[in-house]
Every structure is written in C-alpha cells, then in structure tokens.
Scaffold this motif. Sequence first.
Motif, PDB file in Angstrom:
ATOM      1  N   ALA A   1       1.091  -0.917   0.101  1.00  0.00           N
ATOM      2  CA  ALA A   1       0.037  -0.077   0.065  1.00  0.00           C
ATOM      3  C   ALA A   1       0.901   1.110   0.041  1.00  0.00           C
ATOM      4  CB  ALA A   1      -0.888  -0.021   1.171  1.00  0.00           C
ATOM      5  N   LEU A   2       1.024   1.955  -1.103  1.00  0.00           N
ATOM      6  CA  LEU A   2       2.016   2.921  -1.224  1.00  0.00           C
ATOM      7  C   LEU A   2       1.277   3.872  -2.337  1.00  0.00           C
ATOM      8  CD1 LEU A   2       3.805   2.604  -4.165  1.00  0.00           C
ATOM      9  CD2 LEU A   2       4.684   0.667  -2.691  1.00  0.00           C
ATOM     10  N   THR A   3       1.932   5.256  -2.157  1.00  0.00           N
ATOM     11  CA  THR A   3       1.486   6.396  -3.045  1.00  0.00           C
ATOM     12  C   THR A   3       2.940   6.743  -3.420  1.00  0.00           C
ATOM     13  OG1 THR A   3      -0.644   6.782  -2.386  1.00  0.00           O
ATOM     14  CG2 THR A   3       0.368   8.490  -3.725  1.00  0.00           C
ATOM     15  N   GLY A   4       3.122   7.174  -4.678  1.00  0.00           N
ATOM     16  CA  GLY A   4       4.307   7.873  -5.042  1.00  0.00           C
ATOM     17  C   GLY A   4       4.481   8.358  -6.441  1.00  0.00           C
ATOM     18  N   GLU A   5       5.319   9.268  -6.713  1.00  0.00           N
ATOM     19  CA  GLU A   5       5.506   9.916  -7.969  1.00  0.00           C
ATOM     20  C   GLU A   5       6.279   8.928  -8.988  1.00  0.00           C
ATOM     21  OE1 GLU A   5       6.352  14.556  -6.962  1.00  0.00           O
ATOM     22  OE2 GLU A   5       7.995  13.295  -6.814  1.00  0.00           O
ATOM     23  N   VAL A   6       5.661   8.783 -10.240  1.00  0.00           N
ATOM     24  CA  VAL A   6       6.187   7.912 -11.045  1.00  0.00           C
ATOM     25  C   VAL A   6       7.347   8.477 -12.136  1.00  0.00           C
ATOM     26  CG1 VAL A   6       5.710   6.183 -13.042  1.00  0.00           C
ATOM     27  CG2 VAL A   6       4.085   6.895 -11.062  1.00  0.00           C
ATOM     28  N   VAL A   7       8.393   8.038 -12.551  1.00  0.00           N
ATOM     29  CA  VAL A   7       9.318   8.515 -13.208  1.00  0.00           C
ATOM     30  C   VAL A   7       9.904   7.354 -14.273  1.00  0.00           C
ATOM     31  CG1 VAL A   7      10.439   9.976 -11.967  1.00  0.00           C
ATOM     32  CG2 VAL A   7      11.339   7.943 -11.859  1.00  0.00           C
ATOM     33  N   GLN A   8      10.146   7.541 -15.632  1.00  0.00           N
ATOM     34  CA  GLN A   8      10.610   6.671 -16.465  1.00  0.00           C
ATOM     35  C   GLN A   8      12.121   6.350 -16.062  1.00  0.00           C
ATOM     36  OE1 GLN A   8       9.100   5.495 -19.814  1.00  0.00           O
ATOM     37  NE2 GLN A   8      10.717   3.862 -19.271  1.00  0.00           N
ATOM     38  N   GLY A   9      12.177   4.859 -16.127  1.00  0.00           N
ATOM     39  CA  GLY A   9      13.632   4.418 -15.943  1.00  0.00           C
ATOM     40  C   GLY A   9      14.445   4.524 -16.960  1.00  0.00           C
ATOM     41  N   VAL A  10      15.598   4.834 -16.863  1.00  0.00           N
ATOM     42  CA  VAL A  10      16.561   5.132 -17.816  1.00  0.00           C
ATOM     43  C   VAL A  10      17.646   4.409 -17.701  1.00  0.00           C
ATOM     44  CG1 VAL A  10      17.927   6.569 -19.731  1.00  0.00           C
ATOM     45  CG2 VAL A  10      15.663   7.299 -18.581  1.00  0.00           C
ATOM     46  N   PRO A  11      18.177   3.263 -18.691  1.00  0.00           N
ATOM     47  CA  PRO A  11      17.578   3.044 -20.078  1.00  0.00           C
ATOM     48  C   PRO A  11      16.325   2.370 -19.703  1.00  0.00           C
ATOM     49  CG  PRO A  11      19.290   1.594 -19.679  1.00  0.00           C
ATOM     50  CD  PRO A  11      19.580   2.284 -18.466  1.00  0.00           C
TER      51      PRO A  11
ATOM     52  N   VAL B   1       7.746  -0.913  -8.805  1.00  0.00           N
ATOM     53  CA  VAL B   1       8.266  -0.865 -10.319  1.00  0.00           C
ATOM     54  C   VAL B   1       6.816  -1.405 -11.029  1.00  0.00           C
ATOM     55  CG1 VAL B   1       9.355  -2.306 -12.188  1.00  0.00           C
ATOM     56  CG2 VAL B   1      10.329  -1.963  -9.952  1.00  0.00           C
ATOM     57  N   ILE B   2       6.591  -0.418 -11.924  1.00  0.00           N
ATOM     58  CA  ILE B   2       5.563  -0.774 -13.102  1.00  0.00           C
ATOM     59  C   ILE B   2       6.296  -1.131 -14.454  1.00  0.00           C
ATOM     60  CG2 ILE B   2       3.365   0.265 -14.441  1.00  0.00           C
ATOM     61  CD1 ILE B   2       3.361   0.413 -11.274  1.00  0.00           C
ATOM     62  N   VAL B   3       5.870  -2.383 -15.064  1.00  0.00           N
ATOM     63  CA  VAL B   3       6.481  -2.646 -16.197  1.00  0.00           C
ATOM     64  C   VAL B   3       5.509  -2.547 -17.369  1.00  0.00           C
ATOM     65  CG1 VAL B   3       7.187  -4.572 -17.655  1.00  0.00           C
ATOM     66  CG2 VAL B   3       7.837  -4.217 -14.976  1.00  0.00           C
ATOM     67  N   ALA B   4       5.828  -1.609 -18.543  1.00  0.00           N
ATOM     68  CA  ALA B   4       4.612  -1.458 -19.679  1.00  0.00           C
ATOM     69  C   ALA B   4       5.006  -2.816 -20.641  1.00  0.00           C
ATOM     70  CB  ALA B   4       5.421  -0.170 -20.346  1.00  0.00           C
TER      71      ALA B   4
ATOM     72  N   ARG C   1      -1.042   5.363 -22.331  1.00  0.00           N
ATOM     73  CA  ARG C   1      -2.068   6.331 -21.607  1.00  0.00           C
ATOM     74  C   ARG C   1      -1.221   6.937 -20.535  1.00  0.00           C
ATOM     75  NH1 ARG C   1      -7.766   5.847 -19.276  1.00  0.00           N
ATOM     76  NH2 ARG C   1      -6.933   3.892 -18.210  1.00  0.00           N
ATOM     77  N   LEU C   2      -0.776   5.879 -19.894  1.00  0.00           N
ATOM     78  CA  LEU C   2       0.249   6.772 -18.555  1.00  0.00           C
ATOM     79  C   LEU C   2       1.362   7.605 -19.055  1.00  0.00           C
ATOM     80  CD1 LEU C   2       0.907   6.456 -15.688  1.00  0.00           C
ATOM     81  CD2 LEU C   2       2.274   4.554 -16.092  1.00  0.00           C
ATOM     82  N   LYS C   3       2.028   6.911 -20.119  1.00  0.00           N
ATOM     83  CA  LYS C   3       3.191   8.011 -20.494  1.00  0.00           C
ATOM     84  C   LYS C   3       2.799   9.123 -21.074  1.00  0.00           C
ATOM     85  CE  LYS C   3       4.977   4.148 -22.880  1.00  0.00           C
ATOM     86  NZ  LYS C   3       6.054   3.635 -23.604  1.00  0.00           N
ATOM     87  N   GLN C   4       1.582   9.272 -21.713  1.00  0.00           N
ATOM     88  CA  GLN C   4       0.942  10.559 -22.156  1.00  0.00           C
ATOM     89  C   GLN C   4       0.988  11.327 -20.940  1.00  0.00           C
ATOM     90  OE1 GLN C   4      -2.451   9.970 -24.511  1.00  0.00           O
ATOM     91  NE2 GLN C   4      -1.287   8.936 -26.188  1.00  0.00           N
ATOM     92  N   ALA C   5       0.317  10.833 -19.781  1.00  0.00           N
ATOM     93  CA  ALA C   5       0.038  11.659 -18.570  1.00  0.00           C
ATOM     94  C   ALA C   5       1.475  12.105 -17.881  1.00  0.00           C
ATOM     95  CB  ALA C   5      -0.677  10.984 -17.497  1.00  0.00           C
ATOM     96  N   MET C   6       2.418  11.374 -18.184  1.00  0.00           N
ATOM     97  CA  MET C   6       3.649  11.454 -17.510  1.00  0.00           C
ATOM     98  C   MET C   6       4.480  12.581 -18.435  1.00  0.00           C
ATOM     99  SD  MET C   6       4.836   7.597 -16.587  1.00  0.00           S
ATOM    100  CE  MET C   6       6.559   8.119 -16.371  1.00  0.00           C
ATOM    101  N   ARG C   7       3.865  12.867 -19.653  1.00  0.00           N
ATOM    102  CA  ARG C   7       4.838  13.714 -20.566  1.00  0.00           C
ATOM    103  C   ARG C   7       6.336  13.527 -20.842  1.00  0.00           C
ATOM    104  NH1 ARG C   7       2.353  19.181 -17.918  1.00  0.00           N
ATOM    105  NH2 ARG C   7       0.290  18.675 -18.142  1.00  0.00           N
TER     106      ARG C   7
END
Length: 202
Positions: free
Chosen positions: A68-78, A121-124, A174-180
Amino acid sequence: MTGLSIFVILIVQVVLGDLVKMRLDSERTKVVDGVVKKVKYCVGCNDPSRGGTFTFALPAKYGVSKFALTGEVVQGVPNHAESKPLLNSDDIYGRIVLFTRGVVSLVHKAQRAQQSGAIAVIVADDGRCDDDFTDCGARAGSVRSGGIASNDDEIEWKIIDIPLVIITQREAERLKQAMRVQELDVPPYGNQNVTLIERKEP
C-alpha cells in the motif's frame, strides 16, 4: 536557480509539469479474481485514490504480495533497465519507476530498481499480454498462473522487497502521455523515453 536532473549527458529545454502520482494498494483494489489489481494515478493531485485515472495491473507471482503506497512515477533509463546502475538513479530514488518489458528479466528490473531506491516498479507490456492478462506469452505467466513471471525461480525473488506489476501496452501508452515523457537519444542505448525532473537548487 533551477536545474534539470536526468543524467549528465543530457542538456535539453522543455516545458516541465507536475509528475504523475500513483497509488498501489494490493488489499483495497482487488478485482474479482483476486490476482489482478487496480492502480490509480493522476497529475497535480495529492491523493490518486480520490478520483484518479485507473488501470489494471498484474503483479509478479513471487514478488511482494501485500503493498500500500503512493508515489510519483518516473521513467527508468535505460527503458529496459539494461544498465547497472540505472542512468537516472537519483531521480528514481523514493519514487515508482516505469520500465518496458523485454531485454532484461522482470526480476532483474526489480533488483536494479530496488538498488536505485525505487519504492515500486511498473512494467509497460510490449503487446504480448492481452487486455485481461489471461495470456502474456509463453512462459511469462498470466492471471491463471497466479501472476506475471510465474515460471521464474522463486528464490530469485526472495531478495525483492518492493512490488512489481505489469500493465498492458495500451494502458502504458496512456500513462506515458500523462507523464509527458520525452524521447531523447541516449548513447549507447539509442532513443529512450525520459522524465525530465525540475529540481530547485537551494
């Protein structure tokens, strides 16, 4: 003074906005089958659970089962987590990280995210999972087998203490569009999606 924190080799000018905030809750967001979870996210809000956009996610079978957690989402690189350490580890720390399926196993994505201080971790997915996760490809696992990566060696997951879930390719877009996210050339990995973080210096 305001600086951009991604990694040293990038110097870009873009319009920055609020980061997407996501809520992951294994107990309060169960779908009927008890395996697939509902996650909620929003931009510019404090509590995604109160009216955020939702999508469904399939957790790793041998991963963390209660969270149970809430956090900001960032794209991992690579984007596939193929470097050790990850190039934007500083921006991943204390946040939820998004990776793309493939190249690196899911358990190794989780390991590298954990080493960078991610909280989840969210995996697309790359198109191999169908919309209800009844099929995610040969040996990948599914809702019927109790989760993604169900054919992994369970022992490999014992050191993972952050949750990992996979979302469909369509929902990931859709998520990545929200993340810009922005696509930039990141040698030697080629074009990569990145999240530009605005950091105010003291």
